[in-house]
Design a protein around this motif. Structure first.
Motif, PDB file in Angstrom:
ATOM      1  N   ARG A 207       5.736 -39.653 -31.651  1.00  0.00           N
ATOM      2  CA  ARG A 207       6.049 -38.309 -31.161  1.00  0.00           C
ATOM      3  C   ARG A 207       5.229 -37.241 -31.886  1.00  0.00           C
ATOM      4  O   ARG A 207       4.731 -36.304 -31.269  1.00  0.00           O
ATOM      5  CB  ARG A 207       7.542 -38.042 -31.327  1.00  0.00           C
ATOM      6  N   MET A 222       6.739 -26.993 -33.463  1.00  0.00           N
ATOM      7  CA  MET A 222       7.663 -27.735 -32.590  1.00  0.00           C
ATOM      8  C   MET A 222       8.561 -28.660 -33.399  1.00  0.00           C
ATOM      9  O   MET A 222       9.236 -29.524 -32.852  1.00  0.00           O
ATOM     10  CB  MET A 222       6.893 -28.539 -31.541  1.00  0.00           C
ATOM     11  N   GLY A 223       8.550 -28.505 -34.715  1.00  0.00           N
ATOM     12  CA  GLY A 223       9.485 -29.260 -35.542  1.00  0.00           C
ATOM     13  C   GLY A 223       8.922 -30.534 -36.144  1.00  0.00           C
ATOM     14  O   GLY A 223       9.654 -31.319 -36.730  1.00  0.00           O
TER      15      GLY A 223
ATOM     16  N   ARG B  67      13.235 -28.764 -36.956  1.00  0.00           N
ATOM     17  CA  ARG B  67      13.602 -29.058 -35.573  1.00  0.00           C
ATOM     18  C   ARG B  67      14.383 -27.901 -34.944  1.00  0.00           C
ATOM     19  O   ARG B  67      14.156 -27.542 -33.783  1.00  0.00           O
ATOM     20  CB  ARG B  67      14.435 -30.333 -35.532  1.00  0.00           C
ATOM     21  N   LEU B  94       4.846 -31.857 -23.535  1.00  0.00           N
ATOM     22  CA  LEU B  94       4.880 -31.843 -25.001  1.00  0.00           C
ATOM     23  C   LEU B  94       5.786 -30.728 -25.514  1.00  0.00           C
ATOM     24  O   LEU B  94       6.319 -30.805 -26.623  1.00  0.00           O
ATOM     25  CB  LEU B  94       3.468 -31.662 -25.569  1.00  0.00           C
ATOM     26  N   THR B  97       9.156 -31.568 -27.008  1.00  0.00           N
ATOM     27  CA  THR B  97       9.233 -32.328 -28.273  1.00  0.00           C
ATOM     28  C   THR B  97      10.456 -31.988 -29.134  1.00  0.00           C
ATOM     29  O   THR B  97      11.172 -32.897 -29.553  1.00  0.00           O
ATOM     30  CB  THR B  97       7.936 -32.119 -29.085  1.00  0.00           C
ATOM     31  N   PRO B  98      10.752 -30.693 -29.412  1.00  0.00           N
ATOM     32  CA  PRO B  98      11.885 -30.432 -30.304  1.00  0.00           C
ATOM     33  C   PRO B  98      13.238 -30.798 -29.701  1.00  0.00           C
ATOM     34  O   PRO B  98      14.236 -30.859 -30.424  1.00  0.00           O
ATOM     35  CB  PRO B  98      11.809 -28.928 -30.572  1.00  0.00           C
ATOM     36  N   LEU B 100      13.802 -33.656 -27.975  1.00  0.00           N
ATOM     37  CA  LEU B 100      13.982 -35.108 -27.910  1.00  0.00           C
ATOM     38  C   LEU B 100      14.516 -35.598 -29.241  1.00  0.00           C
ATOM     39  O   LEU B 100      14.169 -35.061 -30.282  1.00  0.00           O
ATOM     40  CB  LEU B 100      12.637 -35.792 -27.612  1.00  0.00           C
ATOM     41  N   SER B 101      15.379 -36.608 -29.194  1.00  0.00           N
ATOM     42  CA  SER B 101      15.890 -37.123 -30.461  1.00  0.00           C
ATOM     43  C   SER B 101      15.678 -38.620 -30.517  1.00  0.00           C
ATOM     44  O   SER B 101      15.721 -39.312 -29.496  1.00  0.00           O
ATOM     45  CB  SER B 101      17.369 -36.787 -30.611  1.00  0.00           C
ATOM     46  N   GLY B 102      15.469 -39.117 -31.724  1.00  0.00           N
ATOM     47  CA  GLY B 102      15.305 -40.550 -31.943  1.00  0.00           C
ATOM     48  C   GLY B 102      14.212 -41.132 -31.076  1.00  0.00           C
ATOM     49  O   GLY B 102      13.143 -40.561 -30.932  1.00  0.00           O
ATOM     50  N   LEU B 103      14.509 -42.272 -30.484  1.00  0.00           N
ATOM     51  CA  LEU B 103      13.504 -42.941 -29.675  1.00  0.00           C
ATOM     52  C   LEU B 103      13.627 -42.578 -28.202  1.00  0.00           C
ATOM     53  O   LEU B 103      12.919 -43.092 -27.355  1.00  0.00           O
ATOM     54  CB  LEU B 103      13.648 -44.461 -29.821  1.00  0.00           C
ATOM     55  N   GLN B 104      14.588 -41.665 -27.934  1.00  0.00           N
ATOM     56  CA  GLN B 104      14.866 -41.295 -26.555  1.00  0.00           C
ATOM     57  C   GLN B 104      13.626 -40.683 -25.891  1.00  0.00           C
ATOM     58  O   GLN B 104      12.937 -39.849 -26.461  1.00  0.00           O
ATOM     59  CB  GLN B 104      16.037 -40.298 -26.578  1.00  0.00           C
ATOM     60  N   GLY B 105      13.369 -41.113 -24.672  1.00  0.00           N
ATOM     61  CA  GLY B 105      12.226 -40.584 -23.944  1.00  0.00           C
ATOM     62  C   GLY B 105      12.590 -39.288 -23.252  1.00  0.00           C
ATOM     63  O   GLY B 105      13.623 -38.687 -23.534  1.00  0.00           O
ATOM     64  N   GLN B 150       9.291 -25.353 -23.498  1.00  0.00           N
ATOM     65  CA  GLN B 150      10.082 -25.520 -24.725  1.00  0.00           C
ATOM     66  C   GLN B 150      11.452 -24.845 -24.570  1.00  0.00           C
ATOM     67  O   GLN B 150      12.382 -25.176 -25.290  1.00  0.00           O
ATOM     68  CB  GLN B 150       9.301 -24.955 -25.921  1.00  0.00           C
TER      69      GLN B 150
END
Lengths: 327, 252
Positions: A207, A222-223, B67, B94, B97-98, B100-105, B150
């Motif tokens: 990511r 974006m963190g 985040r 993109l 991005t902030p 999304l968490s873990g491996l989640q798509g 975003q």
């Protein structure tokens, strides 16, 4: 699973099986595989389990490591010319190995050489991290890597220069060309834990590397924690490339060519390129290791020589294609 | 309610003071134009607010964990970096991005934000094109769409309309003004004072190492401020078609 993932996995599986069943002993594929899995009498089970299995496993592991590290390095530096050796790990691992050969440590016990190479890789990466500093742009990392690579190369030349006799020198030179011949399961067990740690680290970078497509500033906003990303990248690369160099010597061009070759097939996304390059790297090293056994079986052609021989023209072709696209 | 508060923020770069003692806050429904001559510190201020350059003083955004900051404010840097030949859709995605968490798509909700951002910037026809092969202006529009995707309460953009054609400049400023009307806030650094006067609710004028003026366009674009900070004279009038601003002569 995408079609590409299936195709690459199938290719790796076929090459792995071919690697297991290729060798100077003239036996059928079926008897080879039955000897591997079921054992039996005679020398064949021993050959399969002690000689061919470690060779195929190392080809798989090292190829995946080089491909993965190459994709991660290119993604982080946002440069298709980056390769895992850039941060000086392979150079310093080679220096450790060369010192082990020179001092006789390598001859004294089996793991003398790989352990010395690992120590070299560890020292090199620590120096690079110290030089590059905890924060800072990617340019400081490249400069530190170049400095350490140059220093390691100079010291390696010095050891060669001072080698007591031509045999010691030629042993060093041949080792540096990289090979998977005559490796044992001990080498697999030495490299595997280190590589697994490195694989896990590098696999988490997806990511962040995707976000870096927009540049360091945008990614950070974006963190994405760039400092942590860089540390994971450098340490992960050190683990996988250090372990690979320690057990097989320097194998060039895999980490450079494979990501470049596969990038158009994954829509240029750095995260998807990570796993694709790991599979592609495994396929390239397994294929190259098959080729050295088939092309000149009696001359002990070195794996690193072959990957460079194949890799350089492939890379030239890619440059040519890029040039045509830009025109 | 404030979306950003900056309190006595100072930045020194290479031991040279760039900004000293900057304080302001931004609330919902504000479209803030950050103006000032070259080298006044507009980019430095925006980056310091986000915690991207070392600074003293307080910024509510820089104080957030990375985040959370990515969910509170979108940042479009001046450098229009697109490192890889990804599709426009991938590029805009993109921005999620902030979120999304873990491996989640990427989820359907994420996709909806991406689609909305593409439509807002008029990029639907370009969504499958390779971003690096677009023209500079089209790339800028795609990067603005990325920041929109975003979906943050605050959007910060560094010279987003530089290099765009007049239609795209105006529609981009209208998008920003529209975000403010929705209850969000926008801070946009801009050199075109005419567009700033027409579309921003508030202007912050940087000069002389800090904030030289802060307020509605009428209060900031005074002949005195223009002469003192920009060294220009200007024609500034309110017409039936809205405010019109035209710089005329260099006064220094």
């Amino acid at each position: 699973m995408s079609r590409l993932a299936l195709a690459l996995s199938a290719l790796v599986a076929v090459l792995f099986a071919a690697s297991l069943t290729t060798g100077p002993s003239d036996t059928s594929t079926l008897s080879d595989l039955s000897a591997l899995f079921l054992g039996g009498d005679g020398p064949l089970p021993l050959v399969m389990r002690e000689i061919r299995l470690p060779r195929a496993l190392l080809g798989l592991m090292i190829g995946a490591s080089l491909g993965l590290a190459g994709a991660a390095m290119q993604g982080y530096l946002r440069n298709p010319l980056a390769e895992p050796g850039l941060i000086g790990v392979s150079g310093s691992a080679a220096l450790g190995a060369v010192l082990a050969i020179h001092t006789g440590l390598a001859a004294a016990f089996t793991l003398g050489l790989p352990l010395a190479a690992l120590a070299g890789a560890g020292t090199g990466v620590l120096l690079v991290l110290m030089l590059a500093g905890p924060r800072g742009a990617s340019i400081t990392l490249i400069l530190a890597g170049i400095a350490i690579s140059a220093l390691a190369a100079a010291l390696t030349s010095l050891v060669l220069n001072l080698s007591p006799n031509p045999y010691a020198a030629s042993e060093i030179v041949f080792w540096m060309m990289g090979s998977l011949a005559d490796r044992s399961m001990t080498h697999v067990w030495l490299a595997l834990p280190l590589m697994v740690v490195g694989w896990v680290g590098l696999a988490t970078l997806g990511r962040g590397l995707d976000a870096l497509t927009l540049g360091e500033d945008a990614a950070e906003a974006m963190g994405i924690r760039l400092t942590r990303l860089r540390l994971t990248l450098v340490v992960g690369t050190a683990f996988v490339v250090g372990a690979a160099t320690a057990v097989a010597g320097a194998i060039g061009f895999v980490g450079l060519v494979v990501p470049h070759l596969l990038r158009p097939l994954v829509g240029a996304r750095p995260s998807r390129l990570l796993w694709a390059s790991a599979l592609g790297g495994a396929a390239m090293v397994l294929a190259a290791d098959l080729a050295v056994r088939l092309v000149l079986p009696e001359r002990d052609l070195k794996l690193g020589v072959l990957t460079a021989l194949v890799g350089a023209p492939l890379f030239l072709h890619l440059i040519y294609k890029t040039r045509a696209e830009m025109a | 309610m404030t979306l950003l508060s900056v309190d006595s923020l100072s930045v020194r770069l290479r031991a040279r003071p760039v900004l000293s003692d900057v304080s302001f806050s931004v609330g919902p429904r504000e479209c803030v134009g950050l103006i000032g001559p070259n080298g006044a510190g507009k980019t430095t201020l925006l980056r310091a607010i986000l915690g991207l350059v070392p600074h003293s003083g307080h910024s509510s955004l820089a104080a957030l964990p990375p985040r959370d900051r990515g969910r509170a404010a979108a940042w479009m840097p001046q450098a229009r970096d697109i490192a890889w030949p990804v599709s426009v859709e991938t590029l805009v995605a993109l921005g999620r991005t902030p979120h999304l968490s873990g491996l989640q798509g990427i989820s359907d909700a994420d996709r909806a934000h991406v689609d909305a951002a593409l439509t807002t910037m008029g990029l639907d026809a370009l969504r499958d094109r390779t971003a690096t092969r677009l023209s500079g202006g089209e790339q800028a529009m795609a990067l603005i769409a990325r920041a929109l995707a975003q979906d943050t309460p605050l959007l910060m953009a560094d010279e987003p309309i530089a290099g765009l054609d007049p239609a795209n400049q105006i529609s981009t400023m209208e998008v920003f003004a529209g975000l403010a009307e929705e209850g969000r806030a926008v801070i946009v650094s801009i050199h075109d004072l005419g567009l700033a006067a027409r579309h921003c609710t508030r202007l912050i004028l940087l000069g002389e190492g800090g904030i030289a003026a802060d307020g509605p366009p009428d209060a900031v674009l005074t002949p005195d401020n223009l002469a003192r900070i920009f060294h220009v004279s200007a024609h500034y009038a309110h017409t039936a078609q809205g405010p019109v601003f035209q710089p005329l002569e260099v006064t220094r």
